[in-house]
Design an enzyme around this catalytic site. Structure first.
Site, mmCIF file in Angstrom:
data_model
loop_
_atom_site.group_PDB
_atom_site.id
_atom_site.type_symbol
_atom_site.label_atom_id
_atom_site.label_comp_id
_atom_site.label_asym_id
_atom_site.label_seq_id
_atom_site.Cartn_x
_atom_site.Cartn_y
_atom_site.Cartn_z
ATOM 1 N N HIS A 85 69.848 49.362 58.310
ATOM 2 C CA HIS A 85 68.894 50.276 58.950
ATOM 3 C C HIS A 85 68.622 49.990 60.436
ATOM 4 C CE1 HIS A 85 66.415 46.939 57.631
ATOM 5 N NE2 HIS A 85 66.218 47.404 56.417
ATOM 6 N N ASP B 71 68.287 53.678 52.662
ATOM 7 C CA ASP B 71 67.181 52.728 52.453
ATOM 8 C C ASP B 71 66.138 53.363 51.512
ATOM 9 O OD1 ASP B 71 65.582 50.512 52.487
ATOM 10 O OD2 ASP B 71 64.879 50.758 54.543
ATOM 11 N N HIS C 199 72.625 51.447 50.509
ATOM 12 C CA HIS C 199 71.327 50.775 50.672
ATOM 13 C C HIS C 199 70.245 51.485 49.867
ATOM 14 C CE1 HIS C 199 68.686 48.281 53.576
ATOM 15 N NE2 HIS C 199 67.959 48.625 52.520
#
Ligand code: DOR
Length: 429
Positions: free
Chosen positions: A232, A305, A60
């Site tokens: 997430h 992320d 990610h």
């Protein structure tokens, strides 16, 4: 080119091996694993006292290319990945334009080959323009190399669109990665809704917004028999929903970020915009549930992320700053400091969640140390103590809530396809 990694502690989560051995790399692949391998004409890397693991994989990452290069590009983002010990990253499609067709997937893969220093996988958008109205060219993008499909950065408000996407993707066995936070409930909040938001007088994003979204996604995936991956994850309710769904055999997987595992909403007391992320940093009860979920396998993977923004975008009042911060260069140190050195997780468990598991979810031929495999390897010094200094980051996103933090554990070398591309924090061109 031959490279011999000598006397390192090998950790291979796939078969549970944890012991001292040598690895010989020839022509980009692992050709031998064993004791006292002879070097011959190979270059020798003395790995005594160091840990050798399958290359870390971050599923990610926001690389921001095309169109948002003031925040990041393939060159800076993949160098940040190498510095952090990652050999493969998967990048999200919320770029400008949105990566919603095969030409853009092909273009980005080409750019990654010419400008990138680590392996780059592309995630295509679920809906055209990520507008949540019409499905994008899903099949075309997958045939061109997209490894997953996602409208990340946005909640897929239209349940029917998500249902159609899951139905379309089921035969491909490709997951939809869901950014699961109900917009109507969370949309105009800036932080987790709780006692800290109440004291600060800041509009909150309630955790139930995430619970409801995850419940819906699980139900749709179960109904279709397709794969959904929750990005997430940050709420304890979502952890429990996934735990129960997995028991029923639903094809749901999940990832958690280093920041959701280690920071609480108390960090927002500083009004530091580096603490502004979506979903938000939550209270300690949620953090504890995330750690439990990661431990028992409810949550499969750790993903950063990595969401870099230009300095001036983040350097403003909390409510106006964009969400996200750069995570690639701190992830391993943050995880080792908070999960390994506290005795909560073994090194094998951590590497499983940062390499083997993301490889399995994205069906990548990676995440394992074995003869014949591509030599994507991370060499870690788990005892190395260092202080985070964002000025030294390779990423353009200089904001991080960990700036100035003392961490213990770092990647000291990153090897991609048999080539050392990072050593002692220097990324080679
Ligand atoms: O904090 C975040 N930033 N969360 C997301 O899901 C998107 C990301 C971004 O693209 O900046």
């Amino acid at each position: 080119m031959k490279l011999l990694l000598k006397s390192g502690r090998l950790i291979n989560p796939v078969d549970g091996f944890d012991g001292i051995a040598d690895i010989l790399i020839e022509n980009g692949s692992i050709s031998q694993i064993g004791e006292n391998l002879s070097a011959g004409d190979a270059k020798v890397f003395d790995a005594e006292g160091l840990v050798i693991t399958p290359g870390l994989i971050d599923m990610h990452v926001h690389l921001r290319e095309p169109g948002l290069e003031a925040k990041e590009d393939v060159g800076s983002g993949t160098r940040a990945a190498a510095a952090g010990g990652f050999t493969t990253i998967a990048c999200m499609p919320n770029t400008k334009p949105i990566i919603d067709n095969s030409i853009l997937v092909a273009g980005l893969l080409h750019r990654a080959q010419t400008e990138g220093v680590v392996n780059v996988k592309v995630i295509g958008a679920l809906s055209k323009g990520q507008e949540g109205k019409e499905l994008a060219e899903l099949g075309d993008m997958i045939f061109t190399g997209a490894v997953a499909i996602s409208d990340d950065g946005h909640y897929v408000d239209n349940a029917n669109l998500l249902l159609n996407g899951l139905e379309y993707l089921a035969p491909f066995d490709t997951p939809i990665i869901s950014h699961a936070e109900d917009e109507a409930l969370a949309g105009d909040g800036f932080m987790h809704e709780g006692s800290v938001s109440a004291l600060l007088g800041m509009k909150g994003r309630p955790s139930v917004a995430e619970d409801i979204a995850v419940a819906r996604d699980i139900m749709l995936a179960e109904y279709v028999g397709a794969k959904v991956h929750i990005a997430h994850i940050s709420s304890k309710g979502a952890v429990e929903l996934i735990r129960q769904a997995k028991k029923r055999g639903v094809k749901v997987t999940a990832e958690v970020t280093p920041h959701h595992l280690t920071l609480t909403d108390e960090a927002v007391n500083s009004f530091d915009t580096a603490t502004k992320v979506n979903p938000p940093l939550r209270s300690k009860d949620h953090v504890d549930a995330l750690i439990d979920g990661l431990k028992d396998g409810t949550i499969d993977a750790i993903a950063t992320d990595h969401a870099p923004h230009a300095f001036e975008e983040k350097d403003r009042e909390y409510r106006y700053a964009p969400s996200g911060f750069a995570g690639l260069e701190t992830a391993l140190g943050v995880i080792l400091t908070n999960l390994y050195h506290t005795g909560k997780f073994s090194l094998t468990e951590i590497i499983e969640r940062m390499s083997t598991s993301p490889a399995r979810i994205l069906k990548l031929d990676r995440g394992e140390l074995k003869v014949g495999a591509a030599a994507d390897i991370t060499i870690i010094d788990p005892e190395f103590e260092w202080v985070v200094d964002s000025k030294k980051f390779y990423t353009r996103g200089k904001h991080t809530p960990y700036d100035g933090s003392k961490l213990k554990g770092k990647a000291v070398a990153t090897i991609v396809n048999g080539k050392i591309i990072m050593q002692n924090n220097e990324v080679h061109e």
